[in-house]
Design a protein around this motif. Structure first.
Motif: not given
Length: 220
Positions: A20-37, A173-182
């Motif tokens: 879910m976090l990955v998808r939120l990051a893609e929606a928020g800024n496609p040029h600043s993605t999150i990869a998870v394992e 986690f989006y707000a934390l890692f992307c330093d952005a308002d979701p």
């Protein structure tokens, strides 16, 4: 790109929360993605993960920006000393590999709502001691439930997350890692063709706002 390893149990993997976090990051800024394992198993503790060589091997890959540590839900209440001991061990190893340690504060069970301050304290104290980052998911749950008594974040078992609860965690986690308002991100998320959460716009916006406020509060 931010590379994140999640170490935990069902409070992490329910409803594909890291994805879910990955998808939120893609929606928020496609040029600043999150990869998870993730290294997760049902009901396990940080001690279990410390003794689980595959978890240690993942950390030792050394290509993480952050490693998220989630203790079993009863850990802060039943054996805080062990939680902190293995948190310290993990933090030392994570730091040696050049990553940031992030502690994933979990939430109280529906039938033990008064335990949230104790859970929060256990996570906050170890994060402060180690100068690590805190993801205040449990605090966000508490805030959301106080504002909307009809809100359902727990699964029927009273312990795990329903999809909105996992969504709120992902927003934190989006707000934390992307330093952005979701706020404004989609409330419907699919992972590998399966819809894992589908929230009305007003409900999604409410949870996004709570996540953003809570991260700002703990980061101030």
């Amino acid at each position: 790109m931010v590379s994140v390893l999640f170490i935990g149990n069902s409070h992490t993997y329910y409803h594909e929360m890291p994805q879910m976090l990955v998808r939120l990051a893609e929606a928020g800024n496609p040029h600043s993605t999150i990869a998870v394992e993730q290294s997760t198993a049902s009901g396990v503790s940080l001690e279990w993960h410390w003794r689980n060589q595959p978890t240690r091997d993942l950390i030792a890959r050394g290509d993480w920006d952050a490693v998220v540590l989630q203790e079993r839900s009863g850990g802060p209440l039943e054996d805080e000393e062990a939680m902190h001991e293995y948190a310290r061990r993990f933090h030392e190893e994570i730091s040696e590999w050049g990553a940031e340690t992030v502690f994933y504060m979990t939430w109280a069970r529906t039938y033990q709502p008064g335990t949230q301050p104790e859970i929060a304290t256990a996570y906050t104290e170890i994060a402060d001691e180690l100068h690590a980052t805190l993801a205040p998911v449990g605090a966000a749950w508490k805030r959301a439930l106080e504002r909307d008594s009809d809100l359902r974040l727990h699964a029927p078992d009273g312990r795990h997350a329903d999809p909105p609860g996992s969504y709120l965690a992902a927003c934190v986690f989006y707000a934390l890692f992307c330093d952005a308002d979701p706020t404004g991100l989609p409330g419907k998320i699919s992972v590998e063709g399966k819809t894992v959460v589908d929230l009305p716009n007003d409900r999604a916006s409410f949870l996004q706002t709570v996540a953003h406020e809570t991260v700002k509060e703990y980061g101030s």
